[in-house]
Design a protein around this motif. Structure first.
Motif, PDB file in Angstrom:
ATOM      1  N   THR A 161      40.819  11.156  -3.170  1.00  0.00           N
ATOM      2  CA  THR A 161      41.954  10.457  -2.580  1.00  0.00           C
ATOM      3  C   THR A 161      43.204  11.317  -2.602  1.00  0.00           C
ATOM      4  OG1 THR A 161      40.977   8.468  -3.526  1.00  0.00           O
ATOM      5  CG2 THR A 161      43.157   8.234  -2.578  1.00  0.00           C
ATOM      6  N   PRO A 162      43.275  12.366  -1.769  1.00  0.00           N
ATOM      7  CA  PRO A 162      44.516  13.127  -1.684  1.00  0.00           C
ATOM      8  C   PRO A 162      45.639  12.232  -1.168  1.00  0.00           C
ATOM      9  CG  PRO A 162      42.699  14.275  -0.632  1.00  0.00           C
ATOM     10  CD  PRO A 162      42.236  12.883  -0.896  1.00  0.00           C
ATOM     11  N   PRO A 163      46.786  12.188  -1.829  1.00  0.00           N
ATOM     12  CA  PRO A 163      47.856  11.275  -1.407  1.00  0.00           C
ATOM     13  C   PRO A 163      48.319  11.516   0.018  1.00  0.00           C
ATOM     14  CG  PRO A 163      48.268  12.159  -3.601  1.00  0.00           C
ATOM     15  CD  PRO A 163      47.103  12.915  -3.040  1.00  0.00           C
ATOM     16  N   ASP A 164      48.344  12.766   0.468  1.00  0.00           N
ATOM     17  CA  ASP A 164      48.869  13.018   1.805  1.00  0.00           C
ATOM     18  C   ASP A 164      47.961  12.467   2.888  1.00  0.00           C
ATOM     19  OD1 ASP A 164      46.895  14.830   1.163  1.00  0.00           O
ATOM     20  OD2 ASP A 164      47.673  16.367   2.509  1.00  0.00           O
ATOM     21  N   LEU A 165      46.660  12.320   2.591  1.00  0.00           N
ATOM     22  CA  LEU A 165      45.765  11.728   3.575  1.00  0.00           C
ATOM     23  C   LEU A 165      45.868  10.213   3.568  1.00  0.00           C
ATOM     24  CD1 LEU A 165      42.532  13.899   3.234  1.00  0.00           C
ATOM     25  CD2 LEU A 165      44.361  14.099   4.915  1.00  0.00           C
ATOM     26  N   ALA A 166      46.025   9.625   2.396  1.00  0.00           N
ATOM     27  CA  ALA A 166      46.037   8.180   2.299  1.00  0.00           C
ATOM     28  C   ALA A 166      47.339   7.580   2.829  1.00  0.00           C
ATOM     29  CB  ALA A 166      45.823   7.765   0.851  1.00  0.00           C
ATOM     30  N   LEU A 167      48.416   8.289   2.704  1.00  0.00           N
ATOM     31  CA  LEU A 167      49.714   7.715   3.046  1.00  0.00           C
ATOM     32  C   LEU A 167      50.337   8.321   4.285  1.00  0.00           C
ATOM     33  CD1 LEU A 167      51.190   7.587  -0.568  1.00  0.00           C
ATOM     34  CD2 LEU A 167      49.982   5.786   0.668  1.00  0.00           C
ATOM     35  N   GLY A 168      49.724   9.320   4.854  1.00  0.00           N
ATOM     36  CA  GLY A 168      50.357  10.028   5.950  1.00  0.00           C
ATOM     37  C   GLY A 168      50.096   9.458   7.326  1.00  0.00           C
ATOM     38  N   TRP A 169      49.388   8.336   7.430  1.00  0.00           N
ATOM     39  CA  TRP A 169      49.126   7.768   8.745  1.00  0.00           C
ATOM     40  C   TRP A 169      48.897   6.262   8.606  1.00  0.00           C
ATOM     41  CZ3 TRP A 169      43.979   6.107  10.240  1.00  0.00           C
ATOM     42  CH2 TRP A 169      43.012   6.296   9.237  1.00  0.00           C
ATOM     43  N   THR A 170      48.870   5.596   9.736  1.00  0.00           N
ATOM     44  CA  THR A 170      48.755   4.138   9.767  1.00  0.00           C
ATOM     45  C   THR A 170      47.467   3.741  10.486  1.00  0.00           C
ATOM     46  OG1 THR A 170      51.147   3.884   9.802  1.00  0.00           O
ATOM     47  CG2 THR A 170      49.849   2.013  10.576  1.00  0.00           C
ATOM     48  N   PRO A 171      46.748   2.740   9.973  1.00  0.00           N
ATOM     49  CA  PRO A 171      45.529   2.297  10.665  1.00  0.00           C
ATOM     50  C   PRO A 171      45.846   1.783  12.069  1.00  0.00           C
ATOM     51  CG  PRO A 171      45.732   1.289   8.484  1.00  0.00           C
ATOM     52  CD  PRO A 171      47.021   1.964   8.768  1.00  0.00           C
ATOM     53  N   SER A 172      44.899   1.935  12.950  1.00  0.00           N
ATOM     54  CA  SER A 172      45.054   1.379  14.298  1.00  0.00           C
ATOM     55  C   SER A 172      44.911  -0.137  14.242  1.00  0.00           C
ATOM     56  CB  SER A 172      44.003   1.967  15.240  1.00  0.00           C
ATOM     57  OG  SER A 172      44.147   3.366  15.338  1.00  0.00           O
ATOM     58  N   HIS A 173      45.718  -0.818  15.054  1.00  0.00           N
ATOM     59  CA  HIS A 173      45.610  -2.258  15.320  1.00  0.00           C
ATOM     60  C   HIS A 173      46.088  -3.168  14.209  1.00  0.00           C
ATOM     61  CE1 HIS A 173      42.128  -0.251  17.507  1.00  0.00           C
ATOM     62  NE2 HIS A 173      42.997  -0.512  18.460  1.00  0.00           N
ATOM     63  N   VAL A 174      46.089  -2.724  12.959  1.00  0.00           N
ATOM     64  CA  VAL A 174      46.496  -3.583  11.850  1.00  0.00           C
ATOM     65  C   VAL A 174      47.555  -2.875  11.013  1.00  0.00           C
ATOM     66  CG1 VAL A 174      44.293  -4.807  11.752  1.00  0.00           C
ATOM     67  CG2 VAL A 174      44.610  -2.731  10.398  1.00  0.00           C
ATOM     68  N   ALA A 175      48.157  -3.616  10.078  1.00  0.00           N
ATOM     69  CA  ALA A 175      49.274  -3.094   9.293  1.00  0.00           C
ATOM     70  C   ALA A 175      48.817  -2.065   8.263  1.00  0.00           C
ATOM     71  CB  ALA A 175      49.990  -4.247   8.593  1.00  0.00           C
ATOM     72  N   LYS A 176      49.757  -1.198   7.880  1.00  0.00           N
ATOM     73  CA  LYS A 176      49.467  -0.115   6.937  1.00  0.00           C
ATOM     74  C   LYS A 176      49.183  -0.617   5.527  1.00  0.00           C
ATOM     75  CE  LYS A 176      51.284   4.396   5.516  1.00  0.00           C
ATOM     76  NZ  LYS A 176      52.388   5.370   5.713  1.00  0.00           N
ATOM     77  N   HIS A 177      49.704  -1.794   5.188  1.00  0.00           N
ATOM     78  CA  HIS A 177      49.533  -2.267   3.811  1.00  0.00           C
ATOM     79  C   HIS A 177      48.071  -2.529   3.462  1.00  0.00           C
ATOM     80  CE1 HIS A 177      48.698  -6.478   4.906  1.00  0.00           C
ATOM     81  NE2 HIS A 177      49.664  -6.383   5.810  1.00  0.00           N
ATOM     82  N   PHE A 178      47.198  -2.647   4.475  1.00  0.00           N
ATOM     83  CA  PHE A 178      45.789  -2.862   4.174  1.00  0.00           C
ATOM     84  C   PHE A 178      45.166  -1.673   3.450  1.00  0.00           C
ATOM     85  CE2 PHE A 178      46.196  -5.996   7.684  1.00  0.00           C
ATOM     86  CZ  PHE A 178      45.724  -7.114   7.011  1.00  0.00           C
ATOM     87  N   PHE A 179      45.770  -0.487   3.564  1.00  0.00           N
ATOM     88  CA  PHE A 179      45.275   0.673   2.829  1.00  0.00           C
ATOM     89  C   PHE A 179      45.313   0.444   1.321  1.00  0.00           C
ATOM     90  CE2 PHE A 179      45.956   4.186   6.193  1.00  0.00           C
ATOM     91  CZ  PHE A 179      44.599   4.246   6.441  1.00  0.00           C
ATOM     92  N   THR A 180      46.284  -0.315   0.872  1.00  0.00           N
ATOM     93  CA  THR A 180      46.462  -0.505  -0.572  1.00  0.00           C
ATOM     94  C   THR A 180      46.179  -1.930  -1.032  1.00  0.00           C
ATOM     95  OG1 THR A 180      48.840  -0.848  -0.168  1.00  0.00           O
ATOM     96  CG2 THR A 180      48.134   1.375  -0.758  1.00  0.00           C
ATOM     97  N   ASP A 181      45.819  -2.812  -0.109  1.00  0.00           N
ATOM     98  CA  ASP A 181      45.535  -4.200  -0.503  1.00  0.00           C
ATOM     99  C   ASP A 181      44.256  -4.330  -1.319  1.00  0.00           C
ATOM    100  OD1 ASP A 181      47.799  -5.014   0.756  1.00  0.00           O
ATOM    101  OD2 ASP A 181      46.817  -6.100   2.396  1.00  0.00           O
ATOM    102  N   GLY A 182      43.283  -3.471  -1.043  1.00  0.00           N
ATOM    103  CA  GLY A 182      42.013  -3.554  -1.755  1.00  0.00           C
ATOM    104  C   GLY A 182      41.874  -2.452  -2.792  1.00  0.00           C
TER     105      GLY A 182
END
Length: 528
Positions: A161-182
């Motif tokens: 989980t390199p931080p720059d990959l996880a936080l450097g972009w936003t998922p398509s169609h849904v909100a970015k917070h889903f990256f960290t919700d689970g």
């Protein structure tokens, strides 16, 4: 013997106490003497006397007592005997630049160390380190005690989980917070429900999150948020909504994740027979026992036309569905499922019922978004195929025989991650379903078309019998084909058209690794 060889010889004889007899020489050395009788030079000659035999002169003889070695001093003209070749005495053979002072050992060399001489005295600036007697490595080059494992080279605790990959972009169609919700690491083996978010028929484990979201304000989707998802076995996606999985780290598909339609039952997010933007046209009835096949549905590609029926009068086959959404071929706004195939035709539908008119259901919709890596392993598959159209039914009591229905289109697969790997032996497929065959009054009902296949091959249409036309092939890497047109002396029921292929979108940061089957051809976006 040459004259120059005599003096050394005589000196040698004198040194060893030999008596020497010179015929005709006067003992005084000044004149000739009688040749009779020997005489002793050591006795008869005094120091400083000279003796001469012919033109051979012996001078400066120093006599010592018997038993002692004489001190022989050669005359000056004997220091350089004329035995040396004249050209060796030539002074021009000497190297003038090797003067004695140049060859002298530097003063510091006398101390016994091997330090280089000081070149500064000759006008050349010597490097400071050459003047240092100690040739050992300077202190700053010594190996540090902590060289074995420098602290800054220690691997981070979680390389996945390199931080720059996880936080450097936003998922398509849904909100970015889903990256960290689970925060859970989930393994699915049976099913994922888009209605309540159940996994394998059970509630989600702690750390996983499920919620409903709107894509583009219209399409409702079920969003599953995890840290990591692994698919093992055959996992069927169920429920009416498209599935969106957002992982804060990785998604790995080792088994099969399947949102395909099955005949008239659409996949999650797909449309039923005759419905959807790209729905296939319905078959038509014309005159007694003459029916045309339903058209195949379209999505990523157009659906194929249904087969005509012809006897006395003619019934034109249903139109193939359109490709859509043309304003958004990359599915950047939303990811809907596929459309349904066109219904079959008959004299009276009530006398020969076919579910949803028999048209194949549209393939479902899956979006997989991983913050770091998405892998479809060898033997793994992600599927959203369209359903096969039903074959024409028959009711002899009512004198009814139907045409074949159109196949459903493939659905949608939207996969995105900075690192996307679908290597050899993997399958990503959203193929169209095959069309159903028309029935024959004498031979029986028509066969149904195949569901979209988990490969690059086309689903086959149902086999026709007698006056029933065969169904068309579903779209895959190749385009869907039309149902068979048929005519006879009594009945004519055309086959259903094949459903068009769905849409596959692959987004990555740089080229994705694609070594397996991807069908139909995907739209690639390497600029994630």
């Amino acid at each position: 013997m040459r004259r120059a060889a005599w003096p050394p010889l005589l000196l040698l004889l004198f040194a060893n106490g030999c008596a020497f007899e010179v015929p005709g020489l006067d003992p005084s050395g000044t004149g000739p003497r009688d040749l009779a009788g020997p005489w002793d030079l050591r006795r008869d000659l005094a120091p400083g006397d000279a003796a001469k035999v012919g033109d051979l002169a012996i001078a400066d003889l120093t006599l010592i007592s018997d038993g002692a070695a004489p001190d022989l001093i050669p005359p000056a003209d004997l220091a350089e005997p004329d035995l040396a070749p004249p050209d060796l005495a030539t002074p021009d053979l000497a190297m003038p630049d090797l003067a004695a002072q140049d060859l002298a050992i530097p003063p510091d060399a006398a101390k016994g160390d091997l330090a280089a001489p000081d070149l500064a005295a000759q006008g050349d600036a010597a490097p400071p380190d050459l003047a240092t007697p100690d040739l050992a490595a300077p202190p700053d080059l010594q190996e540090p005690s902590d060289l074995a494992k420098p602290p800054d080279l220690a691997p981070p605790p979680d390389l996945a989980t390199p931080p720059d990959l996880a936080l450097g972009w936003t998922p398509s169609h849904v909100a970015k917070h889903f990256f960290t919700d689970g925060s859970c690491d989930l393994i699915a083996t049976i099913s994922i429900d888009t209605t309540q978010g159940n996994i394998d028929g059970k509630p989600l484990p702690p750390g996983c999150a499920f919620s409903l979201a709107q894509e583009d304000g219209q399409l409702q989707v079920g969003v599953l948020a995890v840290r990591r998802l692994t698919v093992k076995g055959t996992v069927k996606v169920i429920g009416p909504r498209p599935l969106v999985v957002v992982a804060g780290d990785t998604i790995t598909v080792e088994g099969t994740l399947d949102a395909s339609a099955v005949l008239t039952t659409p996949g999650p997010g797909g449309a039923s027979g005759g419905n959807g933007v790209g729905a296939g046209g319905k078959g038509s009835h014309s005159g007694l026992y003459v029916d045309s096949g339903g058209g195949g549905a379209g999505y990523g590609a157009i659906g194929a036309k249904g087969g005509d029926g012809s006897f006395v009068s003619k019934a034109n086959g249903g139109a193939g569905g359109v490709a859509w959404p043309l304003p958004d071929p990359s599915l950047l706004k939303s990811v809907p499922g596929g459309s349904g195939g066109g219904a079959a035709a008959t004299e009276n539908a009530a006398d020969c019922p076919m579910a949803n008119g028999g048209g194949g259901g549209g393939g479902g919709s899956i979006q997989l978004t991983a913050a770091v890596r998405l892998t479809v392993a060898p033997g793994g598959a992600v599927l959203a195929g369209g359903g096969g159209g039903l074959g024409g039914c028959i009711n002899k009591q009512k004198n009814v025989a139907a045409s074949g229905a159109g196949g459903g289109s493939g659905g949608a697969l939207f996969l995105e991650a900075p690192l996307l790997d679908a290597g050899g032996g993997s399958v990503i497929a959203a193929n169209g379903g095959g069309g159903g065959a028309g029935a024959d009054w004498n031979s029986g009902a028509g066969g149904s078309g195949q569901n979209g296949l988990a490969s690059g091959a086309q689903a086959s249409g149902g086999g026709g019998k007698g006056a029933g036309g065969a169904g068309g092939l579903g779209g895959a890497k190749a385009a869907a084909t039309a149902g068979e047109s048929i005519g006879s002396d009594l009945t004519a029921n055309g086959g259903g058209g094949g459903g068009g292929g769905g849409r596959i979108i692959l987004r990555s940061r740089g080229p994705a690794t694609l070594g397996g089957q991807v069908s139909p051809a995907p739209l690639l976006d390497p600029q994630l």
